[in-house]
Design an enzyme around this catalytic site. Structure first.
Site: not given
Lengths: 98, 496
Positions: B127, B130
């Site tokens: 994550e 991102h």
């Protein structure tokens, strides 16, 4: 009667297709709302929707590294059940920015 | 090139992150969760110019939260289903933020094969990709592959991801001494004699990071009134010689040799009359007058300026360093002269045939714990507590454990930790036993490796790990050593 049968058939087909459609939309393989429009389409338009749907399936299969068949086969269903990140694989929702 | 860059990226590289003040994990230990998240960020820090600093603010660049189902953005979670988490690309507001599905069964430690659950480290590392601007990669095995793949314990960022992040933020720049803002190259005095008067070149030695913020006073823990530390005029601030400094020539070392006692004073000798700082109500254990027997000077007396340590502990605000049968004591005026002296002169309840101690720490209840082999000796000041020594198994440690390498109360969470070999345990002082989901691998304490000699929390609130003749200062937030290379213990702790 035909409508009902068609709907019944579609319902079964739609459950698979509906689940798959949600998945493809969630992760950026299909534009949101494309399927509703697809159902109402008749003739050539319906055909082109079918093409989009197949293309979306193939793109998912290619991204996920499984055999690219365009069909909702066992490998594709398995891929869709796997745990994953919630972010789309392709940023269609956000105006396709890359 | 298969990685995908999304477009946005951070304009600065020193990023901040925080745990959301509201949406915290409901099933996880918050403190351990933060360590896992810090390690996941470190994956990207080690591969790029990016740095990550944890702050206590929801205004951080990357705010991490744990939420369920619909949680205020366009990506609802699905219970304990297939969607694990998502994150937003760089930008203001929620840009960079990472959301984790609180309904998932998150694991903070590498899992066993049959164990259910999802590695928080693996998902967080993904994550945060991102959060830094990377999209999904279709390269199987890449960290940015959309589907969860678990993670190997000795995880190294795959090439596709490394290319992606370095394409955006550049590769990590190896830190050089010269980059350190406090670094002052030593000006070596000119070797040629000059006829004209010249100003003496003032050597601007390297200010030790430890002293970087030294006020012009040195203050020490004041047991009577911790809020009001004792102030003493500052002795010359201590400057260690950075490793590249040319070794002092032999003649400059004779002085320090003569400073040391010619030989170890007879233990029958009157107690050293040096001016002791007065500790009015300070139950500092007094050394017992030594037995009249004059032991022959022993060969195991450690060399103060050239030795490793068996144990190091802060006891009643004073630093005690243990080696073989002896110990040094360092108070607010520095090292006590006439030391090292036998440990048994201070703590006579230890075994008569003591050769060394393995670990020492002052418990929160101010009792002093000595680990010697498979036994724990507990002292109330200098008196052995009734019923001790007790076996290590009394603490819930395994029967097979031969010894403890180190023990400390960690300033970061006031929990007690024991270390041995490649493992460590968290000890519950109330229960009097180690916690259930331990031992764990020492690799959690990044940079110190295995089989350490000692660890303790110094007055500056920092954690120091010792191994051999050197030590590391530890960054509690990042769970890693501040500097890869050890610093020499003798110069820093014994002021050699």
């Amino acid at each position: 009667a035909p409508a009902r049968t068609r709907t019944a058939r579609n319902t079964k087909h739609n459950i698979n297709e509906k689940t798959v459609k949600n998945y493809l939309e969630t992760f950026g393989y299909l534009e949101k709302g494309q399927l509703e429009v697809g159902n109402l389409l008749m003739g050539d338009m319906a055909q082109s929707y079918e093409d989009d749907f197949r293309i979306a399936i193939k793109t998912l299969q290619q991204f996920g590294g499984i055999p690219v068949t365009g069909e909702i086969d066992a490998a594709t269903k398995q891929l869709m059940r796997q745990r994953r990140c919630g972010r789309p694989d392709r940023e269609l929702h956000e105006g396709g920015r890359h | 090139k298969r990685f995908a860059k999304q477009g946005e990226m951070w304009k600065h590289t020193n990023l901040t992150w925080s745990m959301s003040s509201r949406l915290i994990p409901s099933q996880l230990n918050l403190h351990e969760t933060r360590h896992v998240l810090a390690r996941a960020l470190d994956v990207w820090e080690q591969a790029s110019r990016l740095t990550f600093t944890e702050v206590n603010s929801d205004e951080a660049d990357i705010v991490v939260s744990f939420a369920r189902r619909n949680h205020g953005d366009a990506y609802p979670f699905d219970g304990r289903g297939s969607i694990l988490a998502h994150a937003f690309f760089p930008g203001s507001g929620r840009g960079g933020d990472a959301h984790f599905d609180d309904d998932e069964l998150w694991l903070l430690q590498p899992k066993n094969d049959d164990e259910e659950g999802t590695s928080l480290f693996a998902v967080a590392a993904h994550e945060f990709g991102h959060s830094l601007g990377l999209s999904h990669s279709s390269v199987k095995g890449a960290l940015m592959f959309p589907w969860y793949q678990g993670i190997q314990p000795n995880f190294v960022l795959p090439e596709d991801d490394r290319h992606g992040i370095q394409d955006m933020y550049g590769p990590k720049v190896k830190k050089k001494w010269a980059d350190n803002p406090n670094y002052r190259p030593i000006q070596t005095p000119p070797t040629t004699t000059t006829t004209t008067t010249t100003t003496t070149t003032t050597r601007r030695p390297y200010i030790h990071y430890h002293d970087r913020h030294h006020t012009n006073h040195r203050h020490d823990y004041n047991p009577r009134n911790p809020e009001k530390p004792n102030y003493y005029p500052t002795p010359p601030t201590y400057y260690p010689i950075p490793p590249h400094h040319p070794r002092p020539t032999p003649e400059t070392t004779t002085r320090s040799v003569t400073n040391r006692p010619a030989r170890y004073p007879n233990v029958g000798h009157e107690y050293p009359s040096h001016p002791r700082p007065n500790y009015p109500n300070h139950n500092v254990p007094k050394a017992k007058p030594s037995p009249t027997v004059r032991p022959t000077p022993s060969s195991d007396i450690p060399d103060t300026c050239n030795t490793s340590y068996d144990a190091v502990a802060l006891i009643r605000g004073e630093l005690f360093i243990f080696k073989n049968r002896y110990h040094w004591r360092i108070g607010s005026q520095g090292r006590y002269p006439q030391y090292p002296i036998e440990i048994s002169r201070m703590w006579s309840g230890l075994p008569k045939d003591l050769t060394h101690v393995d670990a020492v720490y002052e418990r929160p209840d101010k009792k002093i714990a000595f680990f010697v082999g498979r036994k724990l000796y507990l002292f109330d000041s200098q008196y052995l507590v009734r019923g001790y020594p007790k076996p290590l198994t009394h603490l819930g440690l395994p029967e097979s454990l031969e010894k403890i390498d180190a023990a400390m109360v960690w300033g970061h969470n006031d929990k007690t930790y024991f270390y041995s070999g490649t493992m460590y345990w968290k000890f519950d002082e109330e229960e009097g036993r180690v916690e259930l989901d331990y031992p764990r691998d020492m690799s959690m304490w990044k940079g110190v490796g295995y089989n350490i000699d000692s660890v303790f929390q110094w007055r500056d609130g920092k954690t120091y790990f010792f191994k051999g003749k050197g030590f590391w200062k530890f960054n509690d937030l990042h769970m890693r050593v501040e500097h890869e290379r050890q610093l020499p213990s003798a110069t820093f702790w014994m002021k050699c």
